[in-house]
Scaffold this active site. Sequence first.
Site, PDB file in Angstrom:
ATOM      1  N   HIS A  43     -41.910  11.650  18.830  1.00  0.00           N
ATOM      2  CA  HIS A  43     -40.842  10.813  19.395  1.00  0.00           C
ATOM      3  C   HIS A  43     -41.417   9.790  20.366  1.00  0.00           C
ATOM      4  CE1 HIS A  43     -41.231  13.974  22.557  1.00  0.00           C
ATOM      5  NE2 HIS A  43     -41.010  12.951  23.375  1.00  0.00           N
TER       6      HIS A  43
ATOM      7  N   HIS B 293     -34.924  15.313  19.846  1.00  0.00           N
ATOM      8  CA  HIS B 293     -34.872  13.854  20.041  1.00  0.00           C
ATOM      9  C   HIS B 293     -35.899  13.137  19.181  1.00  0.00           C
ATOM     10  CE1 HIS B 293     -38.110  14.953  22.628  1.00  0.00           C
ATOM     11  NE2 HIS B 293     -38.058  13.956  23.479  1.00  0.00           N
TER      12      HIS B 293
ATOM     13  N   HIS C 287     -43.653   6.570  26.977  1.00  0.00           N
ATOM     14  CA  HIS C 287     -44.653   7.384  26.283  1.00  0.00           C
ATOM     15  C   HIS C 287     -44.286   7.554  24.816  1.00  0.00           C
ATOM     16  CE1 HIS C 287     -41.653  10.599  27.244  1.00  0.00           C
ATOM     17  NE2 HIS C 287     -42.027  11.092  26.090  1.00  0.00           N
TER      18      HIS C 287
ATOM     19  N   HIS D 276     -39.667  20.800  30.299  1.00  0.00           N
ATOM     20  CA  HIS D 276     -38.556  19.894  30.579  1.00  0.00           C
ATOM     21  C   HIS D 276     -37.253  20.695  30.658  1.00  0.00           C
ATOM     22  CE1 HIS D 276     -40.855  16.306  29.768  1.00  0.00           C
ATOM     23  NE2 HIS D 276     -41.071  16.609  28.515  1.00  0.00           N
TER      24      HIS D 276
ATOM     25  N   TYR E  71     -47.932  15.375  30.025  1.00  0.00           N
ATOM     26  CA  TYR E  71     -48.050  13.924  29.950  1.00  0.00           C
ATOM     27  C   TYR E  71     -49.459  13.542  30.361  1.00  0.00           C
ATOM     28  CZ  TYR E  71     -42.985  13.310  29.657  1.00  0.00           C
ATOM     29  OH  TYR E  71     -41.680  13.340  29.261  1.00  0.00           O
TER      30      TYR E  71
ATOM     31  N   GLU F 167     -47.798  12.124  25.235  1.00  0.00           N
ATOM     32  CA  GLU F 167     -47.284  13.448  25.571  1.00  0.00           C
ATOM     33  C   GLU F 167     -47.645  14.407  24.442  1.00  0.00           C
ATOM     34  OE1 GLU F 167     -42.985  13.826  25.416  1.00  0.00           O
ATOM     35  OE2 GLU F 167     -42.979  15.620  26.662  1.00  0.00           O
TER      36      GLU F 167
HETATM   37 FE    FE Z   1     -41.165  12.969  25.489  1.00  0.00          FE
END
Ligand code: FE
Length: 303
Positions: free
Chosen positions: A148, A196, A210, A242, A251, A261
């Site tokens: 992503h 996502h 990122h 997260h 990251y 990431e």
């Molecule tokens: Fe991310």
Amino acid sequence: MSIMRLGYVHVRVTDMEAARRHYSDTMGQKVVAEEPGKLYLKCWDEYDHHSVVLEEGGVGLVKLGYKVSRAEDLEQYEKALSAFGVTVERMSKGENLAVGDGIRFTSPSEHTFELYHEIEYLGTETGILNPESWPRDLRGVGAPRVDHALITAEDVETMERLFTEVFDWNVSERVIDNPADPMLIGTWMYCGMKVHDLAVIKGPQGKLHHFAYALEDWNAILKAGDLFAMDDVSVDIGPTRHGITRGTTIYFFDPSGNRNEVFAGGYPVYKDFPTITWTTDQLGKGIFYIQRELNDRFTTVLT
Ligand code: FE
């Protein structure tokens, strides 16, 4: 009509040889093609020609490419984008190495997006007939696939409307500032069943926060962290988790300063997933669940 996934990320790098070492030796991507000033790479579990394009000269995002499931989707999207007020141009086979005809548009956030249906098929490194679990000659992190991207926009709401109304994406999570009079600060959107595929947070136009590689699990994240220590990779934060997406993460920066990431986990999403909302007073916990605070770099370093 359907966009299936982020197909390629095209970024600029200041030093191609340093970038090659990072993306190939440390991340474990394979170089599939080279042109003067350009390098094309794929991950071992990806079957399309490439998922990352590096272009020498500067830093930051050139464009994001998304693959659609049917050729006729491109025409429908072209019309729907125009109706939304976005200017669309056709791109022809060969404009991007190994990629077929498609459409290109600049989003209201001033990012370049390309949609395509055809791309040369190279196959995964383990094949599709009685495959082994993973190739035994993996290098470095051995990232299986690109996952992503997160970009910034002055107007997050319009970006969310664009992807949900034109492309029929859904929203897994959102950040708003004030529930009584909400302004959208961030949106995490999906087109398939991953938590996502593209996230947009409030920030300057046209910037990349990122792009991420999907790893198998938390152990793989920790092992990636070890490799970043061995290869002296600049780490932004992590390993951690997260709150938003529940993914585990590190990251880090490529040698040019583009943030990458490694991401594992998240939860499956269906078309009827009820969007999760976070408020900005809980944003620290939303982004870094364990530390519960944002570092300055995370909010200020963009390319
Ligand atoms: Fe991310």
